[in-house]
Design a protein around this motif. Structure first.
Motif, PDB file in Angstrom:
ATOM      1  N   LYS A 116     -89.951 -25.041 141.941  1.00 19.00           N
ATOM      2  CA  LYS A 116     -90.462 -24.159 140.878  1.00 19.00           C
ATOM      3  C   LYS A 116     -91.504 -24.906 140.025  1.00 19.00           C
ATOM      4  O   LYS A 116     -92.556 -24.363 139.714  1.00 19.00           O
TER       5      LYS A 116
ATOM      6  N   LYS B 271     -96.565 -14.007 132.278  1.00 21.05           N
ATOM      7  CA  LYS B 271     -95.289 -14.720 132.485  1.00 21.05           C
ATOM      8  C   LYS B 271     -94.742 -14.331 133.861  1.00 21.05           C
ATOM      9  O   LYS B 271     -95.242 -13.374 134.484  1.00 21.05           O
ATOM     10  N   LEU B 272     -93.749 -15.063 134.311  1.00 22.60           N
ATOM     11  CA  LEU B 272     -93.034 -14.658 135.528  1.00 22.60           C
ATOM     12  C   LEU B 272     -91.592 -14.289 135.201  1.00 22.60           C
ATOM     13  O   LEU B 272     -91.093 -13.274 135.683  1.00 22.60           O
ATOM     14  N   ASP B 273     -90.947 -15.095 134.360  1.00 22.36           N
ATOM     15  CA  ASP B 273     -89.570 -14.770 133.993  1.00 22.36           C
ATOM     16  C   ASP B 273     -89.529 -13.434 133.252  1.00 22.36           C
ATOM     17  O   ASP B 273     -90.318 -13.196 132.334  1.00 22.36           O
ATOM     18  N   GLY B 274     -88.618 -12.575 133.682  1.00 30.12           N
ATOM     19  CA  GLY B 274     -88.418 -11.302 132.965  1.00 30.12           C
ATOM     20  C   GLY B 274     -89.134 -10.113 133.584  1.00 30.12           C
ATOM     21  O   GLY B 274     -88.922  -8.985 133.152  1.00 30.12           O
TER      22      GLY B 274
ATOM     23  N   SER C 120     -87.759 -15.829 143.840  1.00 30.80           N
ATOM     24  CA  SER C 120     -86.353 -16.108 143.531  1.00 30.80           C
ATOM     25  C   SER C 120     -86.177 -17.376 142.684  1.00 30.80           C
ATOM     26  O   SER C 120     -85.090 -17.640 142.173  1.00 30.80           O
ATOM     27  N   HIS C 121     -87.244 -18.158 142.505  1.00 28.91           N
ATOM     28  CA  HIS C 121     -87.180 -19.329 141.610  1.00 28.91           C
ATOM     29  C   HIS C 121     -87.150 -18.878 140.146  1.00 28.91           C
ATOM     30  O   HIS C 121     -86.826 -19.666 139.258  1.00 28.91           O
ATOM     31  N   PHE C 122     -87.562 -17.634 139.899  1.00 30.58           N
ATOM     32  CA  PHE C 122     -87.741 -17.162 138.522  1.00 30.58           C
ATOM     33  C   PHE C 122     -86.743 -16.040 138.235  1.00 30.58           C
ATOM     34  O   PHE C 122     -86.122 -15.499 139.150  1.00 30.58           O
ATOM     35  N   LYS C 123     -86.625 -15.696 136.937  1.00 28.81           N
ATOM     36  CA  LYS C 123     -85.728 -14.587 136.571  1.00 28.81           C
ATOM     37  C   LYS C 123     -86.485 -13.277 136.793  1.00 28.81           C
ATOM     38  O   LYS C 123     -86.986 -12.653 135.860  1.00 28.81           O
ATOM     39  N   ILE C 124     -86.619 -12.908 138.047  1.00 27.06           N
ATOM     40  CA  ILE C 124     -87.402 -11.732 138.434  1.00 27.06           C
ATOM     41  C   ILE C 124     -86.495 -10.790 139.213  1.00 27.06           C
ATOM     42  O   ILE C 124     -85.868 -11.202 140.199  1.00 27.06           O
TER      43      ILE C 124
END
Ligand code: CP
Length: 318
Positions: A25, A163-166, A189-193
């Motif tokens: 990540k 951003k990517l998370d969220g 999948s590395h992020f809160k997506i």
């Protein structure tokens, strides 16, 4: 996407770019940040980039057709001062006379400083990297991987959403054979997506990928149709790939099921941004192209900045 003052990561110089899963990540975020340095959306002038890799040579070996990947690598290499050698069609090389893949790689390795390869065979880039002394970039190895596409997809989402998370990302079309969506899903999948999969049941995301997402605690949902009330920041549409079907009758039955026509405008109006790795055949009606949330051409352009960044990083020039 944070500031421009990049803490140098030591492990890029000389590195092969073969599989998106080889990147953590933190490394992916570092590549995205580095790409900003080449993107006119973030820098007023890119003149200082023109000589970054002066004197270095990029070998572009395209055993399979390409528009975006080949031409953006050509452009990226020249924008940072590199010279270019290589071919777009192996028919014009000594492969035609029976020269082996390994010998071809060995020869090109001796003429260049970085080697970019597209080939129809899975793991061909890995095989090239085993032969070559110089870094190898996988520009697509058949149905397997196309890591620089995944990086430019992530960059596009980061640039658009800030951003990517969220965020929530819906992937639609051919989720069974599409190399792009497999690699993208794993990278996301590395992020809160949250991931939403939309496909005909015969083209659903393979269980092996769903199991990986579950093991990583990723929230996902599956649909066999485009939901009326889709809540997503991005819808990533893909082509149903005729060339991957053994049974053409099966292809004909499925190919038109998930086409986005003018009626998709209401999703765009609602704020869903439409992405596609391109080339498209008929899965997005060109009538949608002028909508500000139809971002697939901007997405392809972002490939240039990611590829400038990758070339500069693996040559150890930034
Ligand atoms: N997205 C992509 O890889 O396009 P090309 O096949 O034109 O390179």
């Amino acid at each position: 996407m944070g500031g421009f003052f990049l803490k140098k990561m030591k492990n890029f110089k000389g590195r092969d770019i073969i599989d998106i899963n080889d990147f953590s990540k933190e490394e992916l975020l570092f590549i995205l940040k580095t790409a900003k340095r080449f993107d006119p959306a973030f820098v007023k002038s890119d003149r200082s980039n023109y000589t970054i890799a002066q004197g270095k040579i990029a070998a572009l070996l395209f055993f399979e057709p390409s528009t975006r990947t080949e031409q953006s690598f050509r452009s990226a290499a020249q924008k940072i001062g590199m010279g270019i050698i290589g071919f777009s069609d192996p028919e014009g090389t000594s492969i035609r006379k029976g020269e082996t893949f390994s010998d071809t790689i060995r020869i090109m390795d001796s003429y260049a400083d970085v080697l970019t390869i597209r080939h129809p065979e899975p793991l061909s880039a890995k095989k090239a990297a085993e032969v070559a002394q110089i870094p190898v970039i996988n520009a697509g190895d058949g149905p397997n991987q196309h890591p620089t596409q995944t990086m430019l997809d992530l960059y596009t989402m980061m640039k658009e959403a800030g951003k990517l998370d969220g965020i929530t990302v819906a992937l639609m079309g051919d989720l069974r054979y599409g190399r792009t969506v497999h690699a993208l899903s794993l990278a996301l999948s590395h992020f809160k997506i949250k991931q939403i999969f939309i496909s005909h049941p015969s083209l659903k995301m393979p269980d092996e990928f769903l199991k990986i997402l579950e093991s990583r605690g990723v929230e996902y949902a599956e649909f066999d149709h485009l939901p009326e009330d889709l809540e997503a920041d991005f819808l990533y549409q893909t082509r149903v790939q005729k060339e991957r079907f053994k049974d053409l009758e099966e292809y004909k039955k499925i190919k038109d099921k998930f086409i986005l026509d003018a009626s998709f405008k209401r999703y765009l109006d609602k704020g869903v941004k439409l992405m596609h790795p391109l080339p498209r055949v008929n899965e997005i009606d060109p009538v949608l192209d002028s909508h500000p949330n139809a971002i697939y051409f901007a997405q392809a352009k972002n490939g240039l900045y990611i590829r400038e960044a990758l070339l500069a990083l693996i040559l150890g020039r930034i």
